[in-house]
Design an enzyme around this catalytic site. Structure first.
Site, PDB file in Angstrom:
ATOM      1  N   GLU A 122      83.791  -2.739  24.696  1.00  0.00           N
ATOM      2  CA  GLU A 122      84.570  -1.505  24.434  1.00  0.00           C
ATOM      3  C   GLU A 122      85.975  -1.810  22.926  1.00  0.00           C
ATOM      4  O   GLU A 122      86.560  -2.087  22.328  1.00  0.00           O
ATOM      5  CB  GLU A 122      85.904  -0.710  24.939  1.00  0.00           C
ATOM      6  CG  GLU A 122      85.313   0.663  25.483  1.00  0.00           C
ATOM      7  CD  GLU A 122      85.390   1.368  26.342  1.00  0.00           C
ATOM      8  OE1 GLU A 122      87.327   0.889  26.241  1.00  0.00           O
ATOM      9  OE2 GLU A 122      85.374   2.535  26.714  1.00  0.00           O
ATOM     10  N   GLU A 153      79.612   3.424  31.776  1.00  0.00           N
ATOM     11  CA  GLU A 153      81.361   4.296  31.504  1.00  0.00           C
ATOM     12  C   GLU A 153      80.928   5.825  31.847  1.00  0.00           C
ATOM     13  O   GLU A 153      81.149   6.011  30.303  1.00  0.00           O
ATOM     14  CB  GLU A 153      82.663   3.345  31.298  1.00  0.00           C
ATOM     15  CG  GLU A 153      82.799   1.960  31.212  1.00  0.00           C
ATOM     16  CD  GLU A 153      84.387   1.834  30.599  1.00  0.00           C
ATOM     17  OE1 GLU A 153      84.500   2.725  30.595  1.00  0.00           O
ATOM     18  OE2 GLU A 153      84.163   0.838  30.679  1.00  0.00           O
TER      19      GLU A 153
END
Length: 508
Positions: A168, A287
């Site tokens: 991320e 995720e």
């Protein structure tokens, strides 16, 4: 809905049933690892959690993060525990003891019978540290780091095949946040170097942290301009939040996931065409879950620097379980391009498995659709194009009431149909199975498929029901009447707000 074995999407890759263990909250400490627990083995691993992990059907587990990895020094988690440093974890504002690290995770993964998926720190570190970690884990011996692993008790290399190039890094919250150009160049350099050490590995480049990021799609396009030739997957992350109370939109969360996947595929294919690359890049949705996100900041703000605090230990409802089952259907519907998927996380932190320190472990409501999908989604995913009503949602507009996918196991000659009724009334579903007539794994002909069973997890009667340590079986699947097939057709009723598993055998 018509089901025809000729309409194939692709194989149901076992890596679609992945999970995620991060050094966050009580996922590690008090979750998979608790040396003082009555059920702990000599390594300090909770055997009750290991048992539930195997029952869940998890295939691959991503580690050690997540946000945590962007400030993590992997060397802290190897070697004698007494020599390991205590450090501040900036991601989750905790003190990391490093009692559990790489070597312990690999031991846990072996006992849990899962494939490890390692993430490298490209937030505060770079190419050399990633190469060092790969040498430690995968090189047979004869070098400083591989011999260090052997001195730590692992004579044979761990042989990790899946690697994430950071986490991320498009997010301003991330330690070491980067622009797309900065990350793309670093990821490409790291990928090239890692594949010089071990050409057999598969690499995942960071995609957007979620579909609502202001840089979404532009981030993917820029990163893939740098990395397309060097990586095997681009990642997707997204969570679906019930906090606003809009149940109609929550039940249609898979509509958003489906659009997200299609948009990333389009972006990747555009870059591939621009670079004259014939290979189609795969996606790693590493995720995903339902998450009451509004609770996180309150958890972080109300305390100082402590060890393994309880963080986002959401109690999942029966509605949440239906949504999770629907998200799994969507992942299967994209089995031709989504090659890896990891539900976040495994234990305690927005997890299917909950525990108490020193106490029991139990299955949350979302445990059941994952476990049953992992059990029965074996074989080839078939394309289904159901026709049916729509309903209005604030977030996604008109959404289909019915979501389905079918999986044909040609070895056992069994067909499984997964179906969700998002509506608040029962839904009559007519299945046309005539194309399956004459199929039999032995080469013999049959009169057509026969019903094996109908499992349902429905939320219509008690949408807010949850499982607890005291009442661990309040939300569980139940058996309905076995479907009857007549002339290749089958009529079933799907209860309101329900996730369903319909199973058929090719042999009468």
């Amino acid at each position: 809905m018509t089901i025809d074995p000729a309409f194939r999407i692709g194989p149901a890759d076992r890596r679609l049933f992945g999970s995620f263990v991060e050094h966050m909250g009580r996922c590690v400490y008090g979750g998979v690892f608790e040396p003082d627990h009555p059920a702990a083995d000599p390594l300090g691993l909770r055997t009750d959690v290991l048992d539930l992990t195997r029952e869940l059907g998890v295939s691959v587990v991503r580690y050690p993060g997540g946000n945590f990895v962007s400030g993590y020094r992997w060397e802290d988690g190897v070697g004698p525990v007494a020599d390991r440093p205590r450090r501040l974890d900036l991601a989750w504002k905790t003190i990391e003891t490093n009692r559990f690290g790489l070597d312990e995770f690999m031991a846990w993964a072996r006992l849990a019978d899962v494939e490890p998926m390692m993430a490298v720190n490209l937030g505060t570190r770079g190419v050399q540290e990633a190469c060092d970690l790969l040498e430690y884990t995968n090189h047979p011996g004869g070098t400083q780091l591989s011999d260090l692993r052997r001195r730590h008790g692992a004579e044979q290399p761990y042989g990790v095949r899946l690697w994430c190039l950071g986490n991320e890094l498009d997010g301003p919250w991330q330690v070491g946040h980067k622009t797309a150009d900065e990350y793309g160049r670093l990821a490409a350099e790291t990928a090239r170097a890692m594949k010089l050490i071990d050409p057999s590995i598969s690499l995942v480049a960071c995609g957007s942290s979620n579909r609502d990021m202001p840089t979404f799609a532009a981030w993917e396009a820029t990163v893939l301009e740098h990395t397309y030739q060097h990586v095997d997957y681009i990642s997707l992350h997204n969570y679906y939040d019930p906090s606003d109370g809009d149940r109609a939109s929550l039940l249609a969360s898979a509509v958003g996931m489906d659009a997200f996947i299609n948009e990333v595929i389009a972006t990747a294919d555009h870059v591939g065409a621009k670079l004259r690359q014939p290979r189609k890049l795969k996606l790693s949705f590493d995720e995903w879950n339902v998450w009451y996100q509004a609770r996180l900041q309150a958890d972080l703000d109300r305390r100082g620097w402590v060890q393994a605090p309880a963080l986002i230990e959401d109690d999942f409802t029966s509605v949440d379980a239906v949504v999770v089952g629907d998200l799994l259907i969507t992942l299967l519907r994209h089995a031709d391009r989504v090659g890896v998927a990891c539900q976040a996380q495994l234990a305690n932190v927005i997890a299917p498995i909950r525990t108490r320190n020193g106490g029991p472990a139990w299955r949350q409501s979302i445990f059941h659709p994952f476990a049953l999908t992992a059990r029965y989604a074996r074989g080839t995913v078939l394309r289904t194009e159901p026709t049916g009503p729509t309903y209005d949602t604030a977030k996604y507009g008109p959404a289909p009431v019915l979501a389905t996918v079918a999986v044909l196991d040609e070895e056992s000659d069994e067909l499984t149909v997964f179906a969700v009724n998002r509506g608040d009334t029962d839904l009559a579903l007519d299945l046309d199975l005539r194309a399956l007539t004459g199929r039999a794994g032995s080469g013999a002909t049959t009169a057509g498929p026969t019903g094996l069973g109908h499992l349902v997890l429905d939320a219509g009667a008690d949408p807010d029901a949850t499982n607890t340590a005291e009442h661990p079986d309040r939300v569980v699947p139940r058996e309905l009447e076995t479907p009857t097939v007549d002339g290749g057709r089958c009529a079933v009723r799907l209860p309101a707000v329900s996730w369903n598993v319909l199973r058929f055998a090719g042999r009468p």
